[in-house]
Scaffold this motif. Structure first.
Motif, mmCIF file in Angstrom:
data_model
loop_
_atom_site.group_PDB
_atom_site.id
_atom_site.type_symbol
_atom_site.label_atom_id
_atom_site.label_comp_id
_atom_site.label_asym_id
_atom_site.label_seq_id
_atom_site.Cartn_x
_atom_site.Cartn_y
_atom_site.Cartn_z
ATOM 1 N N LYS A 2 39.701 11.733 -14.029
ATOM 2 C CA LYS A 2 40.150 10.698 -14.806
ATOM 3 C C LYS A 2 39.383 10.951 -16.368
ATOM 4 N N LEU A 3 40.153 10.952 -17.414
ATOM 5 C CA LEU A 3 40.178 11.505 -18.753
ATOM 6 C C LEU A 3 39.295 10.096 -19.403
ATOM 7 N N VAL A 4 38.311 10.406 -20.246
ATOM 8 C CA VAL A 4 37.845 9.648 -21.045
ATOM 9 C C VAL A 4 38.271 9.573 -22.395
ATOM 10 N N THR A 5 38.541 8.412 -22.744
ATOM 11 C CA THR A 5 39.063 8.418 -24.232
ATOM 12 C C THR A 5 38.145 7.657 -25.060
ATOM 13 N N LEU A 6 37.638 8.021 -25.924
ATOM 14 C CA LEU A 6 36.883 7.301 -26.998
ATOM 15 C C LEU A 6 37.608 6.535 -27.870
ATOM 16 N N THR A 7 37.262 5.219 -28.209
ATOM 17 C CA THR A 7 37.853 4.362 -28.950
ATOM 18 C C THR A 7 37.719 4.769 -30.462
ATOM 19 N N PRO A 8 38.576 4.405 -31.635
ATOM 20 C CA PRO A 8 38.094 4.727 -32.805
ATOM 21 C C PRO A 8 36.714 4.551 -33.352
ATOM 22 N N ALA A 9 36.162 3.379 -33.005
ATOM 23 C CA ALA A 9 34.791 2.845 -33.315
ATOM 24 C C ALA A 9 34.045 3.589 -32.734
ATOM 25 N N VAL A 10 34.074 3.936 -31.608
ATOM 26 C CA VAL A 10 32.851 4.715 -31.006
ATOM 27 C C VAL A 10 32.940 6.157 -31.696
ATOM 28 N N SER A 11 34.085 6.650 -32.002
ATOM 29 C CA SER A 11 34.190 8.106 -32.581
ATOM 30 C C SER A 11 33.479 8.243 -33.993
ATOM 31 N N ILE A 12 33.940 7.041 -34.725
ATOM 32 C CA ILE A 12 33.304 6.913 -35.955
ATOM 33 C C ILE A 12 31.686 6.725 -35.894
ATOM 34 N N PHE A 13 31.261 5.856 -35.018
ATOM 35 C CA PHE A 13 29.663 5.879 -34.955
ATOM 36 C C PHE A 13 29.322 7.226 -34.553
ATOM 37 N N ALA A 14 29.721 7.953 -33.718
ATOM 38 C CA ALA A 14 29.288 9.363 -33.338
ATOM 39 C C ALA A 14 29.283 10.164 -34.425
ATOM 40 N N LEU A 15 30.210 10.034 -35.390
ATOM 41 C CA LEU A 15 30.279 11.037 -36.575
ATOM 42 C C LEU A 15 29.306 10.546 -37.503
ATOM 43 N N ILE A 16 29.094 9.273 -37.848
ATOM 44 C CA ILE A 16 28.097 8.698 -38.496
ATOM 45 C C ILE A 16 26.725 9.019 -38.091
ATOM 46 N N LEU A 17 26.509 9.160 -36.859
ATOM 47 C CA LEU A 17 25.046 9.595 -36.388
ATOM 48 C C LEU A 17 24.950 11.216 -36.558
ATOM 49 N N CYS A 18 25.686 11.947 -36.594
ATOM 50 C CA CYS A 18 25.951 13.361 -36.790
ATOM 51 C C CYS A 18 25.410 13.640 -38.222
ATOM 52 N N GLY A 19 25.979 12.574 -39.097
ATOM 53 C CA GLY A 19 25.634 12.908 -40.463
ATOM 54 C C GLY A 19 24.085 12.468 -41.017
ATOM 55 N N CYS A 20 23.656 11.831 -40.110
ATOM 56 C CA CYS A 20 22.274 11.157 -40.588
ATOM 57 C C CYS A 20 21.217 12.232 -40.473
ATOM 58 N N SER A 21 21.288 13.475 -39.858
ATOM 59 C CA SER A 21 20.352 14.151 -39.661
ATOM 60 C C SER A 21 20.548 15.311 -40.540
ATOM 61 N N ALA A 22 19.434 16.339 -41.063
ATOM 62 C CA ALA A 22 19.706 17.479 -42.003
ATOM 63 C C ALA A 22 20.074 18.444 -41.222
ATOM 64 N N SER A 23 20.892 19.414 -41.763
ATOM 65 C CA SER A 23 21.216 20.769 -41.043
ATOM 66 C C SER A 23 19.966 21.628 -40.629
ATOM 67 N N LYS A 24 20.086 22.007 -39.616
ATOM 68 C CA LYS A 24 19.141 23.000 -38.980
ATOM 69 C C LYS A 24 18.937 24.363 -39.494
ATOM 70 N N THR A 25 17.956 24.922 -39.473
ATOM 71 C CA THR A 25 18.272 26.453 -39.756
ATOM 72 C C THR A 25 18.456 27.337 -38.196
ATOM 73 N N ILE A 26 19.243 28.297 -38.756
ATOM 74 C CA ILE A 26 19.633 29.379 -37.467
ATOM 75 C C ILE A 26 18.337 30.102 -37.104
ATOM 76 N N PRO A 27 18.291 30.604 -35.708
ATOM 77 C CA PRO A 27 16.991 31.358 -35.691
ATOM 78 C C PRO A 27 16.829 32.370 -36.532
ATOM 79 N N GLY A 28 15.558 32.322 -37.150
ATOM 80 C CA GLY A 28 15.013 33.619 -38.014
ATOM 81 C C GLY A 28 15.296 33.004 -39.530
ATOM 82 N N ALA A 29 16.134 32.104 -39.693
ATOM 83 C CA ALA A 29 16.308 31.812 -41.139
ATOM 84 C C ALA A 29 15.155 30.844 -41.622
ATOM 85 N N ASP A 30 14.409 30.278 -40.878
ATOM 86 C CA ASP A 30 13.273 29.474 -41.387
ATOM 87 C C ASP A 30 12.092 30.410 -41.848
ATOM 88 N N ARG A 31 12.001 31.718 -41.660
ATOM 89 C CA ARG A 31 11.390 32.675 -42.383
ATOM 90 C C ARG A 31 11.597 32.947 -43.835
#
Length: 118
Positions: A2-31
């Motif tokens: 069974k394939l799971v499909t996301l409704t457009p509203a769920v997809s938009i909500f997921a994108l918004i949640l991703c946009g809320c946090s700051a980009s992370k540093t890659i390993p080593g870049a924190d120095r």
């Protein structure tokens, strides 16, 4: 199967949640150190200009100003680390707004990356 499909509203909500946090540093870049004054050129090799940015017209309104700035600074660190730098002289940090926006939608940082000897 069974394939799971996301409704457009769920997809938009997921994108918004991703946009809320700051980009992370890659390993080593924190120095990578961000500085306001240019380092001593006799002890540092200039490697190139770096740009870090966070936010856009879609995610900017749902991302805090703090996370926009932290994310842009982390992207500066990531780009500098990829060049082999350990210091970035931050030259500019700009916030911008989109028409119809509730506030800042994007923050971009520009700097010069250096590899410095201790």
């Amino acid at each position: 199967m069974k394939l799971v499909t996301l409704t457009p509203a769920v997809s938009i909500f997921a994108l918004i949640l991703c946009g809320c946090s700051a980009s992370k540093t890659i390993p080593g870049a924190d120095r990578v150190e961000l500085v306001n004054e240019a380092p001593d050129r006799s002890k540092c090799e200039f490697l190139g200009e770096v740009v870090g940015s966070q936010g856009n017209w879609f995610t900017g309104d749902v991302t805090s100003n703090e996370n926009l700035v932290v994310g842009a600074r982390n992207e500066l660190r990531n780009e500098a680390y990829r060049l082999g730098a350990n210091v970035v002289h931050v030259q500019d940090l700009k916030n911008s707004s989109a028409y119809g926006s509730m506030g800042t939608t994007n923050t971009t940082g520009i700097g010069k990356a250096y590899r410095c000897k201790n």
